[in-house]
Design a protein around this motif. Structure first.
Motif, PDB file in Angstrom:
ATOM      1  N   ARG A 272      44.365  70.421 -12.369  1.00 16.82           N
ATOM      2  CA  ARG A 272      44.707  70.057 -13.758  1.00 16.82           C
ATOM      3  C   ARG A 272      43.544  70.375 -14.705  1.00 16.82           C
TER       4      ARG A 272
ATOM      5  N   ASP B 146      46.922  62.618 -16.660  1.00 17.89           N
ATOM      6  CA  ASP B 146      48.193  63.030 -16.080  1.00 17.89           C
ATOM      7  C   ASP B 146      48.978  63.698 -17.214  1.00 17.89           C
TER       8      ASP B 146
ATOM      9  N   GLN C 210      51.965  64.055 -17.787  1.00 20.19           N
ATOM     10  CA  GLN C 210      53.154  63.301 -18.224  1.00 20.19           C
ATOM     11  C   GLN C 210      52.781  62.127 -19.141  1.00 20.19           C
ATOM     12  N   LEU C 211      51.597  61.554 -18.901  1.00 24.94           N
ATOM     13  CA  LEU C 211      51.165  60.386 -19.690  1.00 24.94           C
ATOM     14  C   LEU C 211      49.744  60.645 -20.208  1.00 24.94           C
TER      15      LEU C 211
ATOM     16  N   ASN D 248      58.991  54.021 -17.597  1.00 29.48           N
ATOM     17  CA  ASN D 248      57.551  53.978 -17.263  1.00 29.48           C
ATOM     18  C   ASN D 248      57.185  52.665 -16.582  1.00 29.48           C
TER      19      ASN D 248
ATOM     20  N   GLN E 100      62.419  58.063 -25.976  1.00 29.84           N
ATOM     21  CA  GLN E 100      61.323  59.052 -25.928  1.00 29.84           C
ATOM     22  C   GLN E 100      60.134  58.547 -26.732  1.00 29.84           C
TER      23      GLN E 100
END
Ligand SMILES: Cc1cc2nc3c(=O)[nH]c(=O)nc-3n(C[C@H](O)[C@H](O)[C@H](O)COP(=O)(O)OP(=O)(O)OC[C@H]3O[C@@H](n4cnc5c(N)ncnc54)[C@H](O)[C@@H]3O)c2cc1C
Length: 403
Positions: free
Chosen positions: A101, A249, A251-252, A308, A358
């Protein structure tokens, strides 16, 4: 009657007011803020980082605003003798997934035109003897500043150009008519009405309530997420030379506690992200029935919470149990012990969430015939405040020019 009223004395409202007055010196412009000081909410409760724009998609408004905002903020600070320090930031990978990453982030920095250097384990150790990791990237332009001071200086500039600014005035009702906007406000328990031709609102944690007062149909609600910090015991003020961030991450991206050097010389750890139960309640157990009921009645809250859930529970447990929080930092900074974590005020993010659950990651605006409203200005909006203000002014001038 004012030509323009700007609601909200955080950094976005202040930047907009100052730049609008510069463009329209002959117009009567008023900035109103409900608190007794400017920058008392998000702008005064953040990490104080002038971000370089590492994480944002190349070509996005967020990347562009951040890269230009960092340069503009530093120039503004230099002109106004506001201290800032270009201490740089290290994003540290501690395992092989994070190294992968990290390499993607390195590419993104290059696409966004950010000067970045990749460090291997040995170079990392040399740069930061107290940090453990397999690799890192160094973003030298990242800096630290006190955004409250920046906001105060913007308001002072606005006033020196002939703008009017009033504290302690809360807008509680708005009527938009064909030829004016009428604001009902309270100040010192007195109700007053102030009128203007055009309205610009930058109300942060109250953005959805303001759009509701205007009768604008939107499908988002502001959900408050607390960002809790600790300050390290002062003997650790020299523990790091840079700001230290874990690899996020994708995604978050807003999760991951970091070590931040502050302009006063201290070092903070944080922020996490836990559910808030009071929009402007900074104490851990603050609760507002009105805020909570509004949230519970909103379908988007349940959807985002459900989606989440495991992350939310982890964040909440680490918030309640200090050793859990400590573990997040010890991953890359094993030096820190439990008794090094001293209390420090939390911040509260004004996060717009849509009805379908969202999280809105980008800036969000809404408008009516005589108003322009900032509905979501997430991090790094403090860094980006000057280009955001510039953008709002140019939108307002275009929109209201033919009237
Ligand atoms: C924990 C945390 C850490 C962050 N770290 C960083 C960082 O390091 N770098 C970075 O660039 N960004 C950071 N951010 C993001 C940044 O702080 C915010 O994006 C930015 O401050 C938003 O500014 P604003 O003016 O929109 O909102 P705010 O600062 O919240 O201002 C809104 C103002 O509107 C006023 N208002 C609301 N309703 C009314 C009303 N009805 N009448 C009158 N006034 C009203 C409020 O009192 C408030 O002063 C962080 C945010 C948080 C919460």
């Amino acid at each position: 009657m004012y030509d323009y009223i700007i609601v909200g004395g955080g950094i976005i409202g202040a930047s907009t007011a100052w730049q609008l007055k510069k463009k329209l010196p002959d117009k009567r412009i008023l900035l109103v803020e409900k608190e007794s000081e400017y920058a008392l909410h998000q702008t005064g409760h953040n990490s104080g980082v002038i971000h370089a724009g590492v994480y944002y998609a190349p070509g996005s408004l967020k990347a562009d605003f951040c890269v230009r905002g960092a340069v503009a903020t530093k120039q503004f600070c230099t002109q106004h003798e506001i201290p800032f320090e270009e201490c740089g930031k290290l994003i540290v990978a501690t395992n092989s997934l994070e190294v992968t990453r990290l390499d993607a982030l390195y590419q993104r920095c290059q696409q966004n035109g950010i000067d970045v250097e990749r460090l291997d384990e040995v170079q990392l150790k040399l740069a930061e003897p107290n940090i453990r990791g397999l690799a890192a990237i160094r973003v030298q332009q990242t800096a630290i500043v006190d955004y409250k001071r920046v906001t105060q200086a913007m308001v002072a500039e606005f006033i020196s150009l002939g703008g009017e600014a009033r504290l302690g005035i809360e807008v509680i009702g708005i009527s938009e008519l064909d030829d004016e906007v009428q604001l009902t406000c309270v100040s010192d328990e007195q109700t007053l009405q102030i009128n203007c031709q055009y309205l610009i609102t930058c109300a942060g944690l109250m953005a959805d309530r303001i759009t509701k007062m205007l009768g604008i149909a939107t499908d988002f609600q502001i959900i408050p997420y607390r960002g809790e910090y600790f300050r390290l015991a002062s003997r650790h003020n020299g523990i790091v030379n840079h700001l230290i961030y874990p690899v996020p991450d994708p995604q978050l991206p807003f999760l991951g506690v970091h070590l931040t050097r502050m302009v006063d010389g201290s070092v903070t750890v944080g922020p996490n992200a836990v559910q808030g139960w009071k929009r402007e309640g900074y104490g851990r157990f603050n609760f507002s029935l009105k805020d909570t009921l509004q949230m519970l009645r909103f379908a988007g809250f349940w959807k985002v919470t459900w989606a989440n859930l495991s992350t939310g529970i982890k964040e909440w447990l680490n918030s309640l149990w200090k050793p859990g929080y400590l573990k997040l930092v010890n991953k890359y900074c094993p030096e820190i012990r439990l008794d090094d974590l001293e209390s420090y005020p939390a911040g509260i993010r004004a996060q717009a969430v849509t009805k379908d659950g969202q999280l809105v990651h980008d800036f969000l605006f809404s408008e009516s015939a005589r108003s322009l409203n900032v509905c979501n200005a997430p991090s790094p909006a403090a860094t980006s405040a000057i280009p955001i203000g510039e953008y709002i002014c140019s939108e307002a001038l275009q929109k209201f020019a033919d009237d």
